[in-house]
Design a protein around this motif. Structure first.
Motif, PDB file in Angstrom:
ATOM      1  N   LEU A 159       1.035  -1.036  -0.210  1.00 18.77           N
ATOM      2  CA  LEU A 159       0.344   0.092  -0.042  1.00 18.77           C
ATOM      3  C   LEU A 159       0.933   0.957  -0.177  1.00 18.77           C
ATOM      4  N   GLN A 160       1.691   1.673   0.871  1.00 21.58           N
ATOM      5  CA  GLN A 160       2.816   1.838   1.401  1.00 21.58           C
ATOM      6  C   GLN A 160       3.945   2.711  -0.632  1.00 21.58           C
ATOM      7  N   LEU A 161       4.145   1.614  -1.626  1.00 22.61           N
ATOM      8  CA  LEU A 161       4.590   1.850  -2.412  1.00 22.61           C
ATOM      9  C   LEU A 161       3.171   2.288  -3.528  1.00 22.61           C
ATOM     10  N   MET A 162       1.957   1.863  -3.256  1.00 25.81           N
ATOM     11  CA  MET A 162       1.188   2.114  -4.385  1.00 25.81           C
ATOM     12  C   MET A 162       0.602   3.530  -4.337  1.00 25.81           C
ATOM     13  N   ARG A 163       0.461   3.894  -3.325  1.00 27.16           N
ATOM     14  CA  ARG A 163       0.598   5.719  -2.007  1.00 27.16           C
ATOM     15  C   ARG A 163       0.930   6.594  -3.372  1.00 27.16           C
ATOM     16  N   ASN A 164       2.252   6.008  -3.246  1.00 29.07           N
ATOM     17  CA  ASN A 164       3.603   6.929  -3.690  1.00 29.07           C
ATOM     18  C   ASN A 164       3.005   6.671  -4.763  1.00 29.07           C
ATOM     19  N   TYR A 165       3.263   5.652  -5.761  1.00 28.78           N
ATOM     20  CA  TYR A 165       3.039   5.329  -7.623  1.00 28.78           C
ATOM     21  C   TYR A 165       1.673   6.573  -8.104  1.00 28.78           C
ATOM     22  N   VAL A 166       0.883   6.553  -7.415  1.00 31.41           N
ATOM     23  CA  VAL A 166      -0.251   7.276  -7.410  1.00 31.41           C
ATOM     24  C   VAL A 166       0.065   9.144  -7.053  1.00 31.41           C
ATOM     25  N   VAL A 167       0.072   8.974  -5.462  1.00 27.07           N
ATOM     26  CA  VAL A 167      -0.220  10.400  -5.161  1.00 27.07           C
ATOM     27  C   VAL A 167       0.972  11.342  -5.353  1.00 27.07           C
ATOM     28  N   SER A 168       2.375  10.743  -4.896  1.00 28.56           N
ATOM     29  CA  SER A 168       3.767  11.401  -4.430  1.00 28.56           C
ATOM     30  C   SER A 168       4.226  11.150  -5.443  1.00 28.56           C
ATOM     31  N   GLY A 169       4.765  10.224  -6.238  1.00 30.39           N
ATOM     32  CA  GLY A 169       5.266   9.978  -7.350  1.00 30.39           C
ATOM     33  C   GLY A 169       6.847   8.877  -6.606  1.00 30.39           C
ATOM     34  N   THR A 170       7.604   8.571  -7.693  1.00 30.80           N
ATOM     35  CA  THR A 170       8.705   6.834  -7.103  1.00 30.80           C
ATOM     36  C   THR A 170       9.780   7.049  -6.697  1.00 30.80           C
ATOM     37  N   VAL A 171      10.112   7.025  -6.207  1.00 30.65           N
ATOM     38  CA  VAL A 171      11.931   6.974  -5.724  1.00 30.65           C
ATOM     39  C   VAL A 171      12.832   5.224  -6.518  1.00 30.65           C
ATOM     40  N   TYR A 172      12.010   4.556  -7.285  1.00 33.74           N
ATOM     41  CA  TYR A 172      12.630   3.523  -8.143  1.00 33.74           C
ATOM     42  C   TYR A 172      14.020   4.508  -8.415  1.00 33.74           C
ATOM     43  N   SER A 173      15.118   3.552  -8.350  1.00 33.15           N
ATOM     44  CA  SER A 173      16.135   4.062  -8.997  1.00 33.15           C
ATOM     45  C   SER A 173      16.650   3.484 -10.426  1.00 33.15           C
ATOM     46  N   SER A 174      15.766   2.758 -10.929  1.00 29.44           N
ATOM     47  CA  SER A 174      15.602   2.497 -12.728  1.00 29.44           C
ATOM     48  C   SER A 174      15.285   3.551 -13.534  1.00 29.44           C
ATOM     49  N   LYS A 175      15.875   3.921 -14.610  1.00 30.14           N
ATOM     50  CA  LYS A 175      15.322   5.095 -15.433  1.00 30.14           C
ATOM     51  C   LYS A 175      14.211   4.251 -16.265  1.00 30.14           C
ATOM     52  N   GLU A 176      13.652   2.813 -15.646  1.00 32.37           N
ATOM     53  CA  GLU A 176      12.661   3.034 -16.620  1.00 32.37           C
ATOM     54  C   GLU A 176      11.444   3.019 -16.134  1.00 32.37           C
ATOM     55  N   VAL A 177      11.394   4.132 -14.863  1.00 35.03           N
ATOM     56  CA  VAL A 177      10.257   4.191 -13.925  1.00 35.03           C
ATOM     57  C   VAL A 177       9.641   5.309 -14.406  1.00 35.03           C
ATOM     58  N   PRO A 178       8.501   5.454 -14.289  1.00 37.77           N
ATOM     59  CA  PRO A 178       8.641   7.511 -13.929  1.00 37.77           C
ATOM     60  C   PRO A 178       8.669   7.783 -12.648  1.00 37.77           C
ATOM     61  N   LYS A 179       9.609   8.764 -12.478  1.00 40.96           N
ATOM     62  CA  LYS A 179       8.936   8.888 -11.781  1.00 40.96           C
ATOM     63  C   LYS A 179       8.365  10.077 -11.121  1.00 40.96           C
ATOM     64  N   PRO A 180       7.771  11.200 -12.062  1.00 39.23           N
ATOM     65  CA  PRO A 180       6.552  11.630 -10.915  1.00 39.23           C
ATOM     66  C   PRO A 180       5.168  11.178 -10.993  1.00 39.23           C
ATOM     67  N   SER A 181       4.014  11.573 -10.413  1.00 39.10           N
ATOM     68  CA  SER A 181       3.120  10.557  -9.596  1.00 39.10           C
ATOM     69  C   SER A 181       2.332  10.522 -11.021  1.00 39.10           C
ATOM     70  N   LEU A 182       0.962   8.809 -10.838  1.00 37.47           N
ATOM     71  CA  LEU A 182      -0.037   8.895 -11.705  1.00 37.47           C
ATOM     72  C   LEU A 182      -0.754  10.289 -11.933  1.00 37.47           C
ATOM     73  N   LEU A 183      -0.483  10.606 -10.728  1.00 40.30           N
ATOM     74  CA  LEU A 183      -2.057  12.278 -10.621  1.00 40.30           C
ATOM     75  C   LEU A 183      -0.885  12.848 -11.549  1.00 40.30           C
ATOM     76  N   ARG A 184      -0.321  13.559 -11.641  1.00 43.52           N
ATOM     77  CA  ARG A 184       0.546  14.448 -12.318  1.00 43.52           C
ATOM     78  C   ARG A 184       0.648  13.868 -14.225  1.00 43.52           C
ATOM     79  N   ARG A 185       0.799  12.193 -14.017  1.00 42.72           N
ATOM     80  CA  ARG A 185       0.820  11.848 -15.510  1.00 42.72           C
ATOM     81  C   ARG A 185       0.048  12.089 -16.215  1.00 42.72           C
ATOM     82  N   ILE A 186      -1.664  11.618 -15.563  1.00 39.06           N
ATOM     83  CA  ILE A 186      -2.757  11.888 -16.704  1.00 39.06           C
ATOM     84  C   ILE A 186      -2.806  13.480 -16.705  1.00 39.06           C
ATOM     85  N   HIS A 187      -2.554  14.552 -16.309  1.00 46.75           N
ATOM     86  CA  HIS A 187      -2.304  15.853 -15.780  1.00 46.75           C
ATOM     87  C   HIS A 187      -2.044  15.928 -17.760  1.00 46.75           C
TER      88      HIS A 187
END
Length: 300
Positions: A159-187
């Motif tokens: 749940l922690q990682l899900m909320r980060n992905y949707v709301v605040s953005g991710t901190v994965y080191s991989s360049k393949e993972v989008p850093k902005p939150s899903l909300l920002r990307r939907i915008h």
């Protein structure tokens, strides 16, 4: 319904002969040598019951969680396919999300994990592709035993990682993972279906074979957050629909849950369910008919 998306739970496996969920619980207790200490009780939420079993075994026998989950993975892999699994594939959905750990829906063990990153524990991106269908094992899979989501701790991390992905953005080191939150990307109209979570904000989803008990805290959070975006915050458009299928015979007893689902913008679909196989066949038929109707109207 351009992209057909299904979310499928374990009840479709109950058509197959073999081990029941209660049998599996008893096997887990036996494996952990916890029979004298742990009592099965329906009042215990399963993620906490799992913690009770594991922690009891860990204290008394120094069992490793890796060994316990490997045992569970072997048991899950023994589940046999039934006619429903192939009927679901014949719908040719674009995406199948499942809380199941085994690969009966795929009809085979996938040769390649097509996730943008390889997750060891959690399942934000866990994806396989077979015959042009994307399969998302949202609670882990038996090829990766430590990914199997059972305990309260695992649900919390997911749940922690899900909320980060949707709301605040991710901190994965991989360049393949989008850093902005899903909300920002939907915008920004930059949703590329990196995760199964994206689909909850973009495509119609049909849920069946899943009891959606309240222990499924990750899914209930996602439904609630989506509904808040649609009716309260209104920060992003939420154009899709979510359908939850339930046997008519369970509607009265499940009113409390169905009321909550309705409040969370989920459409309830009830069908006769005395014959379990017939019930699921009717769901598959109804989804197939609706898809054909939409397809014909869009090509006129």
């Amino acid at each position: 319904m351009k992209n057909l998306v299904l979310l499928i739970g374990n009840d479709i496996n109950n058509i197959s002969r073999g081990q029941s969920w209660k049998d599996l619980l008893q096997d887990i207790i036996t494996f952990c040598h916890a029979g004298d200490c742990v009592e099965l009780d329906d009042k215990k939420p399963f993620p906490l019951l799992y913690e009770e079993i594991f922690l009891t075994a860990s204290k008394n026998h120094r069992i490793r969680e890796k060994d316990l989950k490997s045992f569970i993975a072997i048991k899950a892999a023994e589940i046999k396919a039934n006619p429903l699994h192939s009927a679901i594939r014949e719908l040719k959905p674009a995406h199948i999300l499942t809380t199941n750990y085994e690969f009966t829906l795929e009809g085979q063990i996938p040769l390649e994990n097509t996730s943008i990153i390889k997750e060891k524990f959690y399942s934000i991106f866990r994806r396989y592709e077979v015959d042009d269908i994307q399969y998302w094992h949202i609670h882990g899979d038996c090829l990766n035993p430590m990914s199997i989501n059972l305990g309260f701790e695992h649900y919390g991390g997911q749940l922690q990682l899900m909320r980060n992905y949707v709301v605040s953005g991710t901190v994965y080191s991989s360049k393949e993972v989008p850093k902005p939150s899903l909300l920002r990307r939907i915008h920004a109209r930059e949703v590329y279906f990196h995760s199964w979570i994206d689909l909850f904000f973009t495509d119609d989803i049909h849920i069946f074979g899943l009891s959606l008990d309240f222990v499924e805290t990750d899914l209930w959070w996602l439904l609630t957050y989506r509904a808040r975006q649609k009716f309260h915050h209104k920060n992003v458009p939420v154009p899709n629909h979510i359908f939850y299928y339930i046997p008519e015979e369970y509607v009265a007893a499940s009113k409390f849950k169905l009321d909550l689902l309705t409040a969370n913008d989920v459409t309830i679909v009830s069908l006769p369910g005395k014959d379990k196989l017939g019930y699921y066949e009717s769901i598959i038929k109804q989804i197939g008919k609706a898809r054909q109707t939409v397809h014909h109207s869009s090509t006129r």
